[in-house]
Every structure is written in structure tokens, then in C-alpha cells.
Design a protein around this motif. Sequence first.
Motif, PDB file in Angstrom:
ATOM      1  N   GLN A   1       0.830  -1.210   0.000  1.00 39.34           N
ATOM      2  CA  GLN A   1       0.000   0.000   0.000  1.00 39.34           C
ATOM      3  C   GLN A   1       0.866   1.262   0.000  1.00 39.34           C
ATOM      4  N   PHE A   2       1.954   1.216   0.805  1.00 41.41           N
ATOM      5  CA  PHE A   2       2.870   2.368   0.828  1.00 41.41           C
ATOM      6  C   PHE A   2       3.527   2.582  -0.530  1.00 41.41           C
ATOM      7  N   LYS A   3       3.848   1.434  -1.155  1.00 43.11           N
ATOM      8  CA  LYS A   3       4.480   1.517  -2.472  1.00 43.11           C
ATOM      9  C   LYS A   3       3.547   2.145  -3.494  1.00 43.11           C
ATOM     10  N   ASN A   4       2.273   1.786  -3.421  1.00 41.46           N
ATOM     11  CA  ASN A   4       1.283   2.377  -4.331  1.00 41.46           C
ATOM     12  C   ASN A   4       1.116   3.875  -4.073  1.00 41.46           C
ATOM     13  N   ILE A   5       1.122   4.244  -2.789  1.00 44.78           N
ATOM     14  CA  ILE A   5       0.988   5.668  -2.450  1.00 44.78           C
ATOM     15  C   ILE A   5       2.202   6.447  -2.971  1.00 44.78           C
ATOM     16  N   ASP A   6       3.418   5.854  -2.812  1.00 41.91           N
ATOM     17  CA  ASP A   6       4.634   6.520  -3.276  1.00 41.91           C
ATOM     18  C   ASP A   6       4.628   6.660  -4.799  1.00 41.91           C
ATOM     19  N   THR A   7       4.157   5.622  -5.486  1.00 48.43           N
ATOM     20  CA  THR A   7       4.072   5.684  -6.951  1.00 48.43           C
ATOM     21  C   THR A   7       3.065   6.744  -7.391  1.00 48.43           C
ATOM     22  N   ALA A   8       1.932   6.805  -6.720  1.00 52.28           N
ATOM     23  CA  ALA A   8       0.912   7.802  -7.051  1.00 52.28           C
ATOM     24  C   ALA A   8       1.436   9.214  -6.793  1.00 52.28           C
ATOM     25  N   PHE A   9       2.196   9.378  -5.711  1.00 52.74           N
ATOM     26  CA  PHE A   9       2.764  10.690  -5.398  1.00 52.74           C
ATOM     27  C   PHE A   9       3.761  11.123  -6.476  1.00 52.74           C
ATOM     28  N   LYS A  10       4.571  10.174  -6.967  1.00 49.93           N
ATOM     29  CA  LYS A  10       5.526  10.477  -8.026  1.00 49.93           C
ATOM     30  C   LYS A  10       4.801  10.904  -9.308  1.00 49.93           C
ATOM     31  N   HIS A  11       3.683  10.178  -9.599  1.00 47.91           N
ATOM     32  CA  HIS A  11       2.905  10.533 -10.798  1.00 47.91           C
ATOM     33  C   HIS A  11       2.313  11.942 -10.677  1.00 47.91           C
ATOM     34  N   ILE A  12       1.793  12.227  -9.482  1.00 45.24           N
ATOM     35  CA  ILE A  12       1.205  13.552  -9.256  1.00 45.24           C
ATOM     36  C   ILE A  12       2.285  14.634  -9.362  1.00 45.24           C
ATOM     37  N   ARG A  13       3.469  14.345  -8.805  1.00 47.94           N
ATOM     38  CA  ARG A  13       4.559  15.324  -8.868  1.00 47.94           C
ATOM     39  C   ARG A  13       5.020  15.536 -10.312  1.00 47.94           C
ATOM     40  N   LEU A  14       5.102  14.454 -11.077  1.00 43.83           N
ATOM     41  CA  LEU A  14       5.505  14.553 -12.475  1.00 43.83           C
ATOM     42  C   LEU A  14       4.466  15.327 -13.291  1.00 43.83           C
ATOM     43  N   PHE A  15       3.194  15.031 -13.013  1.00 39.69           N
ATOM     44  CA  PHE A  15       2.121  15.748 -13.723  1.00 39.69           C
ATOM     45  C   PHE A  15       2.118  17.232 -13.363  1.00 39.69           C
ATOM     46  N   SER A  16       2.343  17.520 -12.068  1.00 36.05           N
ATOM     47  CA  SER A  16       2.380  18.926 -11.636  1.00 36.05           C
ATOM     48  C   SER A  16       3.538  19.663 -12.291  1.00 36.05           C
ATOM     49  N   LEU A  17       4.704  18.993 -12.352  1.00 32.10           N
ATOM     50  CA  LEU A  17       5.869  19.607 -12.996  1.00 32.10           C
ATOM     51  C   LEU A  17       5.592  19.880 -14.477  1.00 32.10           C
ATOM     52  N   PHE A  18       4.978  18.901 -15.157  1.00 26.74           N
ATOM     53  CA  PHE A  18       4.636  19.067 -16.570  1.00 26.74           C
ATOM     54  C   PHE A  18       3.650  20.216 -16.762  1.00 26.74           C
TER      55      PHE A  18
END
Length: 208
Positions: A4-21
Motif C-alpha cells: 500500500q505504501f508503495k502504491n501511495i509513493d508511486t501515485a505521489f511520483k505521478h502527481i509530482r511529475l504531472f504537476s511539474l509538466f
Amino acid sequence: MFSQFKNIDTAFKHIRLFSLFLIVACMVISCFAIYEYYCFYTLKDQRIYILYNGKLLTALASDRKSNLPVELRDHIRTFHQYFFALVPDDKAIKASVTRALYLADESAKKQYDNFQENGYYNNLIAANISQEITVDSIQLDVDRFPYPFRCFATQKLVRSSSTVYRKLISQGVVDDLKNQTDNNPHGFLIRKFELLENRAEQLKQEQP
């Protein structure tokens, strides 16, 4: 739980990448919008509205640098027309030369004084000679300042019995006063004016 933590970390990375884009995209769009506005504003400043016969016309103004050779040649040509195109009338000669001297410095005044001391203008009046001038070409260097020039012209001296053609070559430099007036519409001033050549080329006798 680790999954579950791994999924949250992956989702956070996606959100950060999308925000940066999204931030980069917004910056690109903002820069493009600013550039387009600047181009539009510049074009608007160059646009001139002219009222002609009750109709509103649009024209585009160009900067002075693009028209510099044209303006310089016109200034030089106008000076030579005023200085050398003369009629056998003392007041008319003084009026024409005075207009020429607004376009040049004391070097042209010195040439005028030399002509006057040598009786050149008196001879024109006494012999009833009309003097015309045609500027054939003007060599100009706009890469140096003040702008050096050399003018090649043909003088035509007309009297009742004959017509004399003379070759005239002059040179000097043109300074930019950056101030236009009614007497000097281009805002230039000819300096170091001198005659290199002024010789008779052809004599044409008039038929009786």
C-alpha cells in the motif's frame, strides 16, 4: 501494508511529475502569449492611420535605419539643387543659396563666399545665364559615421547664344543632427564640403 505504501509513493511520483509538466506547460504558454502580445504591440505602433478623401487608410511605418540611404541621398541631392540651380537674379540666388546653407555647415558657406569674391554670381546675372544641375549618382558609405559621400552631377549653363555642360564632382560627410526642422526636414548636416572637379565638358551653339 508495504504494498500500500508503495502504491501511495508511486501515485505521489505521478502527481509530482504531472504537476511539474503542468507548470512547464503554463510557463511555455505564458511566454508565447507575452511574445505574441509584444509582436502585436510593435506592429500596432508601426501602423499609421491616414484620412484621405474621407476614407481611413492604414499604412505601416518603417524605422529610420531602413530608409537611411534614401534620406541621405535626398538630403545631398536637395542641397546641390539649392546651391547650384540658379537663375540670373540676385535675390533669387541669395534665397536659393540660403536654403542650401540650412543643409550644410560653414564649409559650404566658405564655398559660397569664394564664388562671390570671384564674381561668379555677378557673371551669371550680367550674362543672363540660367544654371541647372542634374545629380547623376551619389556614392555613399552608411557603415561609417559621419557618412562620407561623393556626388557626381552635370551642370547646364544656358544663355541665349549657347549652352555649356559642365561636369561637377563634390564630396563631404553627412552628420546626423537628430533634430528635424522646416528648413532641414531630414535633420542631417553636410560637413567638409568641397568641390573636386568643375570643368566644361560640352559646348552647344544655339541655331540662329
